[in-house]
Design an enzyme around this catalytic site. Structure first.
Site, mmCIF file in Angstrom:
data_model
loop_
_atom_site.group_PDB
_atom_site.id
_atom_site.type_symbol
_atom_site.label_atom_id
_atom_site.label_comp_id
_atom_site.label_asym_id
_atom_site.label_seq_id
_atom_site.Cartn_x
_atom_site.Cartn_y
_atom_site.Cartn_z
ATOM 1 C CG ASP A 1 -5.044 20.056 9.155
ATOM 2 O OD1 ASP A 1 -4.070 19.478 9.469
ATOM 3 O OD2 ASP A 1 -5.968 20.542 10.156
ATOM 4 C CG ASP B 1 -9.046 19.751 12.523
ATOM 5 O OD1 ASP B 1 -8.193 19.228 13.271
ATOM 6 O OD2 ASP B 1 -9.574 19.621 11.642
ATOM 7 C CG ASP C 1 -4.224 19.276 15.284
ATOM 8 O OD1 ASP C 1 -3.179 18.434 15.233
ATOM 9 O OD2 ASP C 1 -5.251 19.438 14.623
HETATM 10 P P1 ADP Z 1 -6.663 14.698 8.030
HETATM 11 O O1 ADP Z 1 -5.333 15.244 8.177
HETATM 12 O O2 ADP Z 1 -7.021 14.145 6.604
HETATM 13 O O3 ADP Z 1 -7.655 15.294 8.707
HETATM 14 P P2 ADP Z 1 -6.704 12.960 10.271
HETATM 15 O O4 ADP Z 1 -5.629 12.813 10.970
HETATM 16 O O5 ADP Z 1 -7.847 13.511 10.784
HETATM 17 O O6 ADP Z 1 -6.395 13.337 8.865
HETATM 18 O O7 ADP Z 1 -7.098 11.315 9.971
HETATM 19 C C1 ADP Z 1 -6.137 10.307 9.709
HETATM 20 C C2 ADP Z 1 -6.683 9.103 9.225
HETATM 21 O O8 ADP Z 1 -7.568 8.341 10.227
HETATM 22 C C3 ADP Z 1 -7.726 9.317 8.152
HETATM 23 O O9 ADP Z 1 -7.101 9.136 6.983
HETATM 24 C C4 ADP Z 1 -8.788 8.095 8.362
HETATM 25 O O10 ADP Z 1 -8.283 6.941 7.759
HETATM 26 C C5 ADP Z 1 -9.012 8.048 9.701
HETATM 27 N N1 ADP Z 1 -9.998 8.863 10.334
HETATM 28 C C6 ADP Z 1 -10.313 10.072 10.088
HETATM 29 N N2 ADP Z 1 -11.388 10.284 10.790
HETATM 30 C C7 ADP Z 1 -11.796 9.134 11.281
HETATM 31 C C8 ADP Z 1 -12.891 8.830 12.179
HETATM 32 N N3 ADP Z 1 -13.814 9.775 12.463
HETATM 33 N N4 ADP Z 1 -13.342 7.576 12.264
HETATM 34 C C9 ADP Z 1 -12.572 6.831 11.867
HETATM 35 N N5 ADP Z 1 -11.274 6.913 11.226
HETATM 36 C C10 ADP Z 1 -11.050 8.103 10.895
HETATM 37 MG MG MG Z 2 -9.165 15.363 10.436
#
Ligand code: ADP
Ligand code: MG
Length: 877
Positions: free
Chosen positions: A332, A602, A606
């Site tokens: 990640d 996390d 996943d």
């Molecule tokens: P990462 O691998 O960086 O943890 P995530 O899969 O958690 O990425 O998140 C993917 C995308 O979704 C982020 O780049 C963001 O744009 C959006 N995102 C992440 N968390 C939130 C949230 N709590 N609320 C809204 N959008 C989110």
């Molecule tokens: Mg995340």
């Protein structure tokens, strides 16, 4: 408590348990705790310790030994004075020492693993006296009101009081892993699995948010009832332990074969039957590796302890070995490679202009209310990104939250429905790619206008600029919902963009470098924007070349499995905008390429990828219960560098087991060859059976253990990963132990033996009485030479290729050496030792020759290592 509670309304349910929506009072908790006990699944009665200790003396190897001892005592009766009684006593001694030692090792290993488990107690949010507290799940009592969120494990049997989008996975109880919807409304069924408003302990909340009333705890829960029936589930045996067991069996067969062969030779040569039989038994006893399996188990357990000290918690023992052979890490980004300490760095208003000075009102409003943070007693906790937004937004009017459309990695956005100033608003935030297409208008100030192409392009250009400098960009949008209308995320009004900064963790750059040296490929798999991911990857040295391969989740999904396997071979690779399901595809494709894959994760989604991976790694701080339970390893500090440390320990275990195998195998040669010389060359027997036992089950024991506890060698992370198919006992190891170290030891010990005989006036062909002082001295000299050579061997075995003095500090090494020395001194110089082992006191000259021989062994082996290193250097330029 029965499940009748399912038929009641939440209010009635609370009343039945003498509770209320603000939770129990402190006094009530104390009383109920006294009555119901802690919320804990009691472990079933284990076998008592004495029983387990007793078992160490009656397993198969021990039975062989008892048989041999019995045989010796029978022989003593039959033909007294031939030393058979001493042999019998020695064998019984071996059984006792060995049994106690195995028991101690297994006990230590078990304690180490139990201690690890208690490092990660489950926690839960409980409402007591109107305050939300985070407590250990063990503290719950019936009547408690708890809050649960997506990814939580249900800590006790509860009745829902309030539920938003709750789905549970009841696999732990029903065996079926199909998430089922749950709500707070009363229902007709009172079957625990079917009642739609019950959450059972041990099941998982896959999505949604809930507040629930605890009605059964500990062994009174459904889970407790089942646990009582099915406890003692099979313990996992690691492939390594299985391989050791296989090797042990192989060696036993070999030893028995040798014993029978020697017996046959003795019979042909007309040796006395009983003496001959005893010798055959002695050979078998000496070569049977009784202590191997407990030593390996202990080595693994100690490694997990060292890992825990370095903040990596091992949940499954087999993962330790898989870690050591990891070839690819899918990591990640957020929180693992970066600090997860976010800060709003740039504000872009809806018209696409930078807005450093004034904060657009709607932007702040969404940042303040659109989140899943938990606010209690003045402190706010939850996702660091949402915390950053919340802090940035500052104080404002409070709103009532009506509904929530949860975030998931597929949608990459989330929304809430709130009641604010009498209006019903839907507030949405998420990745610009998923939010902007839902927007129809923009509003800066009060004048909404259509969100046309130029406006969209302006925002996308801003996003690209922010992403290029490593910022994570969110789009924020909103709409007003008519009364009663369902919450739907379309026709939104775009409010602007917020860019968040999340700097890389300090030691990550170095850790990435270590992976590179260790031949481990690191693939960043993130849900973030490709350019953000790339910028961070460059900052931490993950990408150095000009042409890294940037793949998007959708691209990966479109490819055929064969194409995926092919593209995933790229040396520098980033997978961005990847959802959890797509992450699973990445893992599968890499595995199909023959890689050993470690994956971090996390979230709830996943779990499949973590289970599928060779090593699933969950985050201890930010991870959900679901992810932690699917994982083999939990990183307590969420840090990538910790993962790399754990890999190093995993490699070290394997290397250490090889070290002590080499050590104990090499002394088998000087134990067996003397007998061959005795039979074939007609010299007096240089080493008696008891003396063989003294080495294998006496002096060799602690040094082998010390080698099993070697710290990781500094060069360990500069070697490529071990091949998956590679065996523990491979040809080079056997050749080195038997064909080289063992042969040198034989030359030294036989040399000293013959020298002493010769100096004492013996000539080839002379007969020597088994009790003559010269013979006793000569066998003692042979024994001493072997033990002194093993002392040198202890240091030599610290590494198959690197020089002795290059290793780290092993504080067990010198005590083990001292132990070895004390035991041999006791055998040679005390009267009971001399009686039992048939030895006699030796002059200093003998020790001198033995030491010289050992020194020679050390020099020859170091020379060989130096040559190998030189050859490798030449080969790699
Ligand atoms: P990462 O691998 O960086 O943890 P995530 O899969 O958690 O990425 O998140 C993917 C995308 O979704 C982020 O780049 C963001 O744009 C959006 N995102 C992440 N968390 C939130 C949230 N709590 N609320 C809204 N959008 C989110
Ligand atoms: Mg995340």
């Amino acid at each position: 408590m029965d499940f009748e509670i399912a038929r009641r309304t939440p209010q009635e349910a609370l009343a039945r348990l003498d509770s209320r929506s603000s939770g129990l009072s402190a006094a009530e908790v104390v009383a109920r705790r006294a009555r119901f006990g802690p919320n804990r699944i009691e472990a079933a009665e284990r076998e008592p310790l004495w029983w387990r200790l007793g078992r160490e003396f009656v397993h198969f190897f021990a039975l062989i030994l008892w048989f041999a001892a019995g045989l010796a005592f029978v022989a003593e009766l039959h033909d007294p004075g031939q030393g058979m009684r001493e042999l019998g006593v020695a064998i019984v001694g071996v059984i006792v020492v060995n049994g106690l030692f195995s028991f101690w090792q297994e006990y230590r290993a078990e304690q180490a693993l139990a201690a690890l488990r208690s490092l990660l107690p489950p926690q839960v949010d409980v409402l007591r006296d109107g305050h939300l507290e985070r407590l250990a799940a063990e503290a719950l009592v019936p009547g408690d009101v708890i809050r649960l969120g997506a990814g939580d494990r249900v800590p006790a049997d509860c009745r829902l009081l309030e539920a938003h989008g709750v789905r549970v996975d009841t696999a732990t109880i029903s065996g079926e892993s199909v998430p089922m919807a749950r709500s707070a409304a009363p229902c007709a069924s009172i079957h625990p699995l079917e009642a739609s408003n019950l959450l059972l302990a041990g099941t998982l909340l896959v999505s949604g948010e809930a507040s629930a009333l605890v009605f059964a705890t500990g062994m009174h829960t459904e889970f407790g009832r089942i646990a009582r029936l099915t406890q003692g589930a099979a313990e996992t045996v690691s492939p390594l332990q299985r391989e050791i067991a296989r090797i042990s069996r192989l060696v036993v067969a070999l030893a028995c074969g040798l014993g029978v062969l020697f017996f046959a030779i003795g019979e042909l040569l007309g040796l006395p039957f009983l003496a001959n039989l005893m010798f055959a038994v002695g050979i078998i006893v000496a070569n049977v590796p009784e202590g191997l399996l407990p030593t390996v188990t202990l080595a693994l357990a100690l490694a997990t302890q060292r890992m825990a000290r370095r903040q990596a918690l091992v949940r499954h023992l087999p993962a330790v070995e898989a870690l050591g052979s990891t070839t690819v890490i899918c990591s990640d980004k957020t929180g693992t490679l970066t600090q997860n300490r976010m800060r709003v760095a740039r504000v872009v208003s809806a018209d696409g202009t930078d807005a450093p000075g004034h904060v657009p009102a709607m932007l702040a409003c969404i940042a303040r209310h659109c989140h899943t943070l938990r606010c209690s007693a003045g402190t706010v906790s939850g996702d660091p990104m949402e915390l950053a937004l919340y802090a940035w937004a500052g104080a404002g009017a409070s709103a009532e939250c009506l509904d929530e459309l949860a975030f998931d990695t597929e949608r990459k956005r989330m929304s809430v429905v709130v009641k604010l100033d009498g209006r019903r608003l839907l507030l949405c935030k998420g990745a610009p790619e998923t939010v902007l297409p839902l927007c129809r208008t923009v509003a800066d100030g009060d004048q909404p206008r259509t969100f046309d192409e130029p406006a969209r392009a302006a925002l996308l250009a801003q996003q690209a600029a922010c992403a290029a400098s490593g910022l994570r960009v969110l789009a924020l949008a909103w709409r007003e919902l008519p009364e009663q209308a369902p919450a739907c995320e379309d026709d939104l009004v775009c409010a602007g963009l917020l860019a968040l900064e999340d700097p890389p963790r300090p030691q990550v750059r170095e850790a990435v470098g270590r992976c590179r040296e260790a031949g481990i490929r690191v693939v960043m798999v993130t849900g973030d924007h490709p350019q953000t991911a790339l910028a961070i990857a460059r900052q931490i040295g993950l990408v150095r070349g000009a042409q890294p391969l940037l793949l998007r989740g959708e691209d990966l999904q479109r490819m055929t499995p064969a194409q995926r396997q092919q593209v995933l071979a790229a040396p520098e690779l980033i997978c961005a905008r990847v959802s959890a399901e797509q992450k699973l595809l990445v893992v599968e494709a890499l595995q199909a390429r023959g890689e050993v894959v470690a994956v971090t994760g996390d979230g709830v989604n996943d779990a499949p990828a973590l289970k599928r991976a060779d090593v699933g790694i969950a985050m201890g701080l930010s991870g959900t219960d679901v992810a932690k339970e699917a994982a083999d390893i939990v990183l307590l500090d969420d840090h990538f560098a910790t993962l790399v440390d754990a890999i190093e320990e995993g490699r070290a275990v394997y290397a250490n087991i090889r070290k002590f195998l080499t050590y104990i195998l090499s002394s088998n040669v000087p134990e067996i060859v003397p007998y061959l010389a005795f039979v074939l060359a007609g010299i007096p027997l240089p080493l008696t059976v008891i003396q063989i036992l003294a080495v294998d089950l006496g002096t060799d024991m602690l040094p082998a253990l010390a080698l099993g506890a070697e710290p990781p060698h500094p060069g360990l992370m500069r070697e490529p990963p071990r091949a998956r198919r590679e065996r523990l006992l491979n040809a080079p190891l056997l050749l080195r132990a038997y064909g080289w170290l063992g042969v040198m030891q034989t030359l030294v010990s036989l040399g000293v033996f013959l020298w002493l005989l010769n100096a004492g006036g013996w000539q080839y062909g002379d007969a020597l009485g088994a009790r003559s002082p010269l013979y006793l001295q000569a066998t003692s000299a042979c024994l001493v030479s072997i033990v002194v050579c093993q002392m040198a061997n202890l240091f030599v075995c610290r590494h198959p290729r690197e020089a002795v003095w290059h290793g780290g500090h092993n504080r067990l090494l010198l005590p083990a050496l001292a132990f070895e020395l004390l035991v041999i001194l006791a055998i040679v110089y005390t009267s009971p030792g001399q009686q039992l082992f048939g030895t006699a006191a030796l002059s200093v000259a003998v020790w001198g020759w033995a030491a010289l021989g050992a020194l020679l062994l050390l020099c020859c082996e170091e020379l060989r290592k130096a040559c190998m290193r030189a050859r490798d250097r030449a080969r790699h330029g």
